[in-house]
Design a protein around this motif. Structure first.
Motif, PDB file in Angstrom:
ATOM      1  N   ASP A  91       0.833  -1.205   0.000  1.00 31.40           N
ATOM      2  CA  ASP A  91       0.000   0.000   0.000  1.00 31.40           C
ATOM      3  C   ASP A  91       0.867   1.255   0.000  1.00 31.40           C
ATOM      4  N   THR A  92       1.908   1.267   0.829  1.00 31.25           N
ATOM      5  CA  THR A  92       2.780   2.432   0.916  1.00 31.25           C
ATOM      6  C   THR A  92       3.474   2.703  -0.411  1.00 31.25           C
ATOM      7  N   GLY A 126       2.264   1.911  -3.266  1.00 32.45           N
ATOM      8  CA  GLY A 126       1.275   2.120  -4.313  1.00 32.45           C
ATOM      9  C   GLY A 126       1.325   1.056  -5.391  1.00 32.45           C
ATOM     10  N   ILE A 127       1.574  -0.185  -5.000  1.00 33.09           N
ATOM     11  CA  ILE A 127       1.696  -1.282  -5.960  1.00 33.09           C
ATOM     12  C   ILE A 127       0.330  -1.910  -6.210  1.00 33.09           C
ATOM     13  N   ASP A 128      -0.055  -1.971  -7.463  1.00 32.02           N
ATOM     14  CA  ASP A 128      -1.272  -2.658  -7.868  1.00 32.02           C
ATOM     15  C   ASP A 128      -0.970  -4.150  -7.918  1.00 32.02           C
ATOM     16  N   GLN A 129      -1.617  -4.920  -7.047  1.00 31.92           N
ATOM     17  CA  GLN A 129      -1.292  -6.339  -6.935  1.00 31.92           C
ATOM     18  C   GLN A 129      -1.601  -7.102  -8.215  1.00 31.92           C
ATOM     19  N   ILE A 177      12.798  -4.889   4.538  1.00 35.00           N
ATOM     20  CA  ILE A 177      12.163  -4.227   3.410  1.00 35.00           C
ATOM     21  C   ILE A 177      11.284  -3.064   3.868  1.00 35.00           C
ATOM     22  N   ARG A 178      10.423  -3.301   4.857  1.00 35.59           N
ATOM     23  CA  ARG A 178       9.568  -2.194   5.305  1.00 35.59           C
ATOM     24  C   ARG A 178      10.391  -1.042   5.888  1.00 35.59           C
ATOM     25  N   PRO A 179      11.379  -1.289   6.763  1.00 34.56           N
ATOM     26  CA  PRO A 179      12.202  -0.157   7.221  1.00 34.56           C
ATOM     27  C   PRO A 179      12.922   0.556   6.088  1.00 34.56           C
ATOM     28  N   THR A 225       4.288 -13.659  15.338  1.00 34.21           N
ATOM     29  CA  THR A 225       3.890 -13.356  13.968  1.00 34.21           C
ATOM     30  C   THR A 225       3.352 -11.935  13.814  1.00 34.21           C
ATOM     31  N   GLU A 226       2.266 -11.626  14.513  1.00 34.76           N
ATOM     32  CA  GLU A 226       1.573 -10.370  14.263  1.00 34.76           C
ATOM     33  C   GLU A 226       2.346  -9.155  14.749  1.00 34.76           C
ATOM     34  N   LYS A 227       3.087  -9.282  15.850  1.00 34.89           N
ATOM     35  CA  LYS A 227       3.821  -8.133  16.378  1.00 34.89           C
ATOM     36  C   LYS A 227       5.236  -8.062  15.838  1.00 34.89           C
ATOM     37  N   TRP A 228       6.015  -9.162  15.972  1.00 28.78           N
ATOM     38  CA  TRP A 228       7.439  -9.101  15.633  1.00 28.78           C
ATOM     39  C   TRP A 228       7.696  -9.185  14.140  1.00 28.78           C
ATOM     40  N   PHE A 229       6.939 -10.012  13.429  1.00 27.96           N
ATOM     41  CA  PHE A 229       7.226 -10.212  12.011  1.00 27.96           C
ATOM     42  C   PHE A 229       6.343  -9.376  11.087  1.00 27.96           C
ATOM     43  N   LEU A 230       5.084  -9.217  11.418  1.00 26.43           N
ATOM     44  CA  LEU A 230       4.173  -8.478  10.536  1.00 26.43           C
ATOM     45  C   LEU A 230       3.991  -7.017  10.945  1.00 26.43           C
ATOM     46  N   HIS A 231       4.294  -6.675  12.195  1.00 28.34           N
ATOM     47  CA  HIS A 231       4.146  -5.313  12.721  1.00 28.34           C
ATOM     48  C   HIS A 231       2.767  -4.758  12.405  1.00 28.34           C
ATOM     49  N   GLN A 232       1.760  -5.589  12.671  1.00 26.06           N
ATOM     50  CA  GLN A 232       0.392  -5.167  12.370  1.00 26.06           C
ATOM     51  C   GLN A 232      -0.068  -4.009  13.237  1.00 26.06           C
ATOM     52  N   GLN A 233       0.602  -3.791  14.371  1.00 23.95           N
ATOM     53  CA  GLN A 233       0.207  -2.701  15.264  1.00 23.95           C
ATOM     54  C   GLN A 233       0.692  -1.344  14.785  1.00 23.95           C
ATOM     55  N   VAL A 234       1.514  -1.332  13.743  1.00 20.40           N
ATOM     56  CA  VAL A 234       2.098  -0.080  13.226  1.00 20.40           C
ATOM     57  C   VAL A 234       1.401   0.279  11.928  1.00 20.40           C
ATOM     58  N   PRO A 235       0.688   1.389  11.878  1.00 20.50           N
ATOM     59  CA  PRO A 235      -0.002   1.774  10.626  1.00 20.50           C
ATOM     60  C   PRO A 235       0.999   2.137   9.543  1.00 20.50           C
ATOM     61  N   PRO A 236       0.648   1.915   8.299  1.00 20.85           N
ATOM     62  CA  PRO A 236       1.577   2.254   7.202  1.00 20.85           C
ATOM     63  C   PRO A 236       1.741   3.744   7.057  1.00 20.85           C
ATOM     64  N   LEU A 237       2.887   4.146   6.498  1.00 22.89           N
ATOM     65  CA  LEU A 237       3.071   5.542   6.133  1.00 22.89           C
ATOM     66  C   LEU A 237       2.177   5.874   4.939  1.00 22.89           C
ATOM     67  N   PRO A 238       1.909   7.136   4.715  1.00 22.21           N
ATOM     68  CA  PRO A 238       1.114   7.515   3.539  1.00 22.21           C
ATOM     69  C   PRO A 238       1.784   7.015   2.268  1.00 22.21           C
ATOM     70  N   ALA A 239       0.977   6.660   1.279  1.00 19.62           N
ATOM     71  CA  ALA A 239       1.486   6.081   0.045  1.00 19.62           C
ATOM     72  C   ALA A 239       2.398   7.041  -0.683  1.00 19.62           C
ATOM     73  N   ALA A 240       3.405   6.462  -1.338  1.00 18.28           N
ATOM     74  CA  ALA A 240       4.312   7.252  -2.175  1.00 18.28           C
ATOM     75  C   ALA A 240       3.539   7.796  -3.369  1.00 18.28           C
ATOM     76  N   VAL A 241       3.944   8.948  -3.826  1.00 21.27           N
ATOM     77  CA  VAL A 241       3.270   9.565  -4.978  1.00 21.27           C
ATOM     78  C   VAL A 241       4.267   9.751  -6.107  1.00 21.27           C
TER      79      VAL A 241
END
Length: 374
Positions: free
Chosen positions: A53-54, A56-59, A285-287, A358-374
């Motif tokens: 999402d960040t 802006g990739i069309d799957q 990759i996310r960082p 899984t959800e906290k350490w590997f997926l970081h689901q508790q951290v919202p994504p940054l706004p999408a790149a433009v």
């Protein structure tokens, strides 16, 4: 001599994201990489929906001719114990091949690119940086991973006690026979923690491609642990018995224990060059993507490229990823409260492996994504 406003050294996800974000800023950008693209990149290779999402990739578009393996489950255990399997009930991540993913991101960059060209010299010339006596800019950005030549300009920090993780892995396309006998499932990556909790191994299938590897703190008995893990997986039938013999190695720094400076006059580091991999998982990759977006916003607004002006980027990194640890305690994946006799019990818990590992350490689901790149 060719002159630019910003030269980015490294064309992986960090470098390409920064270059794309700066498009339209009026900055003259050059991106340099020692390899041609597409290129092999040692990485287990998965990205969360937040990253897609960040960026802006069309799957649908990306999946045409490329691997995009939906992940709905994880199989987690401690070596020598039976694993637990958790079904998240939805797609929580995607398996990708870095040779495809990195090339896709780089192809979106409109700025000039100089590929298959190693950086052999970086010199300070009248307030600018001159690279290979060919390109010059007042700002250079290190995006070339742990061994980035720009990062070497800044050194490893005051203490020199950074926790380095070394990993070895292999990714290959299975033959029809191997694919038929391989018990690993594409929608269920397997994570296996070392009994001393100094690292973990993985088995990750992406269609007919199989990725197997192991990472450990400070390269401690890495090959020995890897050989034992691979043999155990073969004996249990999880993976084919006839694997490629050559495993590739790489290294990276973990965020909480890295001391590498992020900025100096006319210099800024992003991604693995800055030592930003998540401490509990080693995922980078996310960082890398998020640090590039934060850096782009600072660069676009900066009145000059002095260390004091660029420090806004360092502040943004601390706000996003937290303040780095100062005590440099040993250990990388698991917090101290896990490093007790109960660790084996926790790794047999469906709740712990799902909600924490899984959800906290590997997926970081508790951290919202940054706004999408433009």
């Amino acid at each position: 001599m060719e002159y630019y406003d910003v030269i980015i050294v490294g064309a992986g996800p960090a470098g390409s994201t920064l270059a794309q974000r700066l498009q339209g800023s009026g900055k003259r950008i050059l991106i340099i990489d020692k390899q041609s693209f597409p290129r092999d990149k040692t990485c287990a290779g998965w990205v969360t929906p937040a990253v897609l999402d960040t960026l802006g990739i069309d799957q649908e578009d990306y999946s045409r001719g490329r691997t995009l393996q939906p992940i709905r489950r994880f199989r987690i255990g401690m070596m020598g114990q039976a694993p637990v399997e958790n079904d998240h009930g939805e797609v929580v991540s995607y398996g990708i091949r870095r040779c495809e993913f990195d090339a896709y991101l780089l192809d979106r960059v409109e700025a000039p690119k100089v590929l298959a060209t190693p950086v052999k010299s970086i010199q300070r010339q009248g307030g600018n940086w001159r690279i290979n006596d060919t390109w010059e800019a007042p700002l250079i950005v290190g995006a070339g991973g742990h061994f980035c030549p720009v990062a070497r300009l800044l050194g490893d920090g005051p203490g020199g006690h950074e926790t380095i993780v070394a990993a070895k892995e292999v990714e290959f396309e299975m033959t029809p026979g191997q694919a038929e006998t391989c018990q690993a499932r594409g929608d269920t990556p397997e994570l296996w923690f070392c009994r001393d909790l100094k690292g973990y191994a993985w088995v990750f299938r992406k269609g007919n491609y199989l990725n197997i590897g192991l990472g450990r703190e400070d390269n401690h008995r890495l090959s020995e642990h890897l050989d034992a893990f691979v043999q155990a997986m073969k004996d249990s039938g999880r993976i084919p018995g006839d694997l490629p013999s050559r495993f590739k190695g790489h290294a990276y720094l973990l965020y909480d224990h890295a001391e590498r400076p992020l900025v100096d006059d006319g210099v800024l580091l992003i991604g693995d060059a800055a030592g930003l991999a998540y401490t509990q998982s080693g995922e980078g990759i996310r960082p890398a993507v998020e640090s590039a977006l934060l850096a782009a916003d600072v660069i676009a607004r900066a009145e000059d490229y002095s260390a004091s002006s660029l420090q806004l980027y360092g502040d943004a990194i601390a706000d996003r990823f937290g303040t780095r640890a100062t005590d440099l305690e040993q250990g990388w994946q698991l917090p101290d409260w896990v490093k007790m006799p109960i660790a084996g019990t926790l790794m047999r818990s469906h709740w712990f492996t799902r909600k924490v590992v899984t959800e906290k350490w590997f997926l970081h689901q508790q951290v919202p994504p940054l706004p999408a790149a433009v």
